[in-house]
Design a protein around this motif. Structure first.
Motif, mmCIF file in Angstrom:
data_model
loop_
_atom_site.group_PDB
_atom_site.id
_atom_site.type_symbol
_atom_site.label_atom_id
_atom_site.label_comp_id
_atom_site.label_asym_id
_atom_site.label_seq_id
_atom_site.Cartn_x
_atom_site.Cartn_y
_atom_site.Cartn_z
ATOM 1 N N GLN A 35 29.603 45.778 28.885
ATOM 2 C CA GLN A 35 29.918 44.528 29.579
ATOM 3 C C GLN A 35 31.053 44.759 30.575
ATOM 4 O O GLN A 35 32.056 45.380 30.235
ATOM 5 C CB GLN A 35 30.329 43.456 28.570
ATOM 6 C CG GLN A 35 30.493 42.065 29.151
ATOM 7 C CD GLN A 35 29.166 41.360 29.384
ATOM 8 O OE1 GLN A 35 28.133 41.847 28.942
ATOM 9 N NE2 GLN A 35 29.193 40.256 30.083
ATOM 10 N N VAL A 36 30.874 44.277 31.771
ATOM 11 C CA VAL A 36 31.886 44.396 32.813
ATOM 12 C C VAL A 36 32.182 43.007 33.353
ATOM 13 O O VAL A 36 31.265 42.248 33.665
ATOM 14 C CB VAL A 36 31.403 45.305 33.966
ATOM 15 C CG1 VAL A 36 32.438 45.346 35.080
ATOM 16 C CG2 VAL A 36 31.116 46.704 33.458
ATOM 17 N N GLN A 37 33.438 42.675 33.435
ATOM 18 C CA GLN A 37 33.836 41.415 34.049
ATOM 19 C C GLN A 37 34.504 41.699 35.378
ATOM 20 O O GLN A 37 35.349 42.596 35.475
ATOM 21 C CB GLN A 37 34.775 40.646 33.120
ATOM 22 C CG GLN A 37 34.083 40.146 31.863
ATOM 23 C CD GLN A 37 34.978 39.257 31.021
ATOM 24 O OE1 GLN A 37 36.188 39.429 31.001
ATOM 25 N NE2 GLN A 37 34.373 38.305 30.336
ATOM 26 N N LEU A 38 34.131 40.927 36.382
ATOM 27 C CA LEU A 38 34.614 41.140 37.742
ATOM 28 C C LEU A 38 35.339 39.888 38.226
ATOM 29 O O LEU A 38 34.814 38.778 38.098
ATOM 30 C CB LEU A 38 33.442 41.455 38.674
ATOM 31 C CG LEU A 38 32.561 42.638 38.265
ATOM 32 C CD1 LEU A 38 31.331 42.715 39.157
ATOM 33 C CD2 LEU A 38 33.338 43.936 38.317
ATOM 34 N N VAL A 39 36.505 40.083 38.812
ATOM 35 C CA VAL A 39 37.283 38.964 39.331
ATOM 36 C C VAL A 39 37.695 39.267 40.766
ATOM 37 O O VAL A 39 38.435 40.226 41.021
ATOM 38 C CB VAL A 39 38.540 38.706 38.480
ATOM 39 C CG1 VAL A 39 39.338 37.539 39.071
ATOM 40 C CG2 VAL A 39 38.152 38.408 37.039
ATOM 41 N N GLU A 40 37.183 38.442 41.676
ATOM 42 C CA GLU A 40 37.501 38.624 43.086
ATOM 43 C C GLU A 40 38.757 37.858 43.466
ATOM 44 O O GLU A 40 39.087 36.836 42.855
ATOM 45 C CB GLU A 40 36.352 38.123 43.977
ATOM 46 C CG GLU A 40 35.016 38.778 43.752
ATOM 47 C CD GLU A 40 34.116 37.972 42.844
ATOM 48 O OE1 GLU A 40 32.887 38.118 42.932
ATOM 49 O OE2 GLU A 40 34.649 37.179 42.029
ATOM 50 N N SER A 41 39.431 38.336 44.499
ATOM 51 C CA SER A 41 40.590 37.645 45.054
ATOM 52 C C SER A 41 40.742 38.038 46.512
ATOM 53 O O SER A 41 40.108 39.002 46.968
ATOM 54 C CB SER A 41 41.860 37.987 44.276
ATOM 55 O OG SER A 41 42.135 39.370 44.351
ATOM 56 N N GLY A 42 41.581 37.290 47.230
ATOM 57 C CA GLY A 42 41.890 37.650 48.608
ATOM 58 C C GLY A 42 41.214 36.810 49.664
ATOM 59 O O GLY A 42 41.470 36.991 50.859
ATOM 60 N N GLY A 43 40.338 35.909 49.252
ATOM 61 C CA GLY A 43 39.685 35.054 50.228
ATOM 62 C C GLY A 43 40.651 34.043 50.819
ATOM 63 O O GLY A 43 41.787 33.894 50.364
ATOM 64 N N GLY A 44 40.195 33.350 51.846
ATOM 65 C CA GLY A 44 41.032 32.340 52.467
ATOM 66 C C GLY A 44 40.501 31.921 53.814
ATOM 67 O O GLY A 44 39.374 32.257 54.192
ATOM 68 N N LEU A 45 41.335 31.187 54.547
ATOM 69 C CA LEU A 45 40.992 30.699 55.883
ATOM 70 C C LEU A 45 41.711 31.552 56.913
ATOM 71 O O LEU A 45 42.923 31.786 56.812
ATOM 72 C CB LEU A 45 41.415 29.245 56.025
ATOM 73 C CG LEU A 45 41.248 28.612 57.415
ATOM 74 C CD1 LEU A 45 39.785 28.576 57.814
ATOM 75 C CD2 LEU A 45 41.863 27.224 57.432
ATOM 76 N N VAL A 46 40.967 32.031 57.900
ATOM 77 C CA VAL A 46 41.538 32.883 58.938
ATOM 78 C C VAL A 46 40.902 32.527 60.270
ATOM 79 O O VAL A 46 39.747 32.071 60.309
ATOM 80 C CB VAL A 46 41.324 34.371 58.582
ATOM 81 C CG1 VAL A 46 39.845 34.712 58.556
ATOM 82 C CG2 VAL A 46 42.076 35.291 59.519
ATOM 83 N N GLN A 47 41.630 32.741 61.341
ATOM 84 C CA GLN A 47 41.075 32.500 62.672
ATOM 85 C C GLN A 47 40.176 33.650 63.081
ATOM 86 O O GLN A 47 40.332 34.792 62.617
ATOM 87 C CB GLN A 47 42.198 32.330 63.686
ATOM 88 C CG GLN A 47 42.971 31.031 63.545
ATOM 89 C CD GLN A 47 43.958 30.821 64.678
ATOM 90 O OE1 GLN A 47 44.447 31.784 65.276
ATOM 91 N NE2 GLN A 47 44.260 29.574 64.979
ATOM 92 N N ALA A 48 39.247 33.364 63.959
ATOM 93 C CA ALA A 48 38.373 34.403 64.504
ATOM 94 C C ALA A 48 39.220 35.527 65.092
ATOM 95 O O ALA A 48 40.226 35.268 65.772
ATOM 96 C CB ALA A 48 37.447 33.822 65.548
ATOM 97 N N GLY A 49 38.809 36.754 64.806
ATOM 98 C CA GLY A 49 39.568 37.911 65.252
ATOM 99 C C GLY A 49 40.576 38.410 64.233
ATOM 100 O O GLY A 49 41.124 39.496 64.387
ATOM 101 N N GLY A 50 40.793 37.615 63.206
ATOM 102 C CA GLY A 50 41.753 37.982 62.175
ATOM 103 C C GLY A 50 41.178 38.926 61.139
ATOM 104 O O GLY A 50 40.038 39.386 61.243
#
Length: 124
Positions: free
Chosen positions: A1-16
């Motif tokens: 069993q493997v559990q995966l936790v993502e992070s780092g998403g958000g709102l950014v302007q185009a080109g960012g």
């Protein structure tokens, strides 16, 4: 069993830029190929990038090629997705996935474990 936790998403302007991380539980992280898929509003989930178990081979979908870089740190049980030159069409929920084979890295069926996803929104 493997559990995966993502992070780092958000709102950014185009080109960012953004860097997504996916932390995996368990001691056998290096036994799994890892990938990022994404699902835009109203669309099916699609492949974005993958890396094989050793980290030597990477594969990218054409829309992200040259802008996204997938990498992994087997000592930290973590896979990353560095995204630059982001576009509004990159807006999606990004999912991390783990699979036991280095074959068919672009196929969703190759991955047995999935994270909950992290939202990326790119404004124009």
């Amino acid at each position: 069993q493997v559990q995966l936790v993502e992070s780092g998403g958000g709102l950014v302007q185009a080109g960012g830029s953004l860097r997504l991380s996916c932390a995996a539980s368990g001691r056998t992280f290096s036994s799994y190929a890892m990938a990022w898929f994404r699902q835009a509003p109203g669309k099916e989930r699609e492949f974005a990038a993958a890396i094989n178990r050793s980290g030597i081979r990477t594969v990218y979908a054409d829309p992200v090629k040259g802008r996204f870089t997938i990498s992994r740190d087997n000592a930290k049980n973590t896979v990353y997705l560095q995204m630059i030159s982001l576009k509004p069409e990159d807006t999606a929920v990004y999912y991390c996935a783990a699979g036991p084979t280095d074959l068919a890295l672009t196929r969703q069926g190759s991955y047995a474990y999935w994270g909950q996803g992290t939202q990326v929104a790119v404004s124009s």
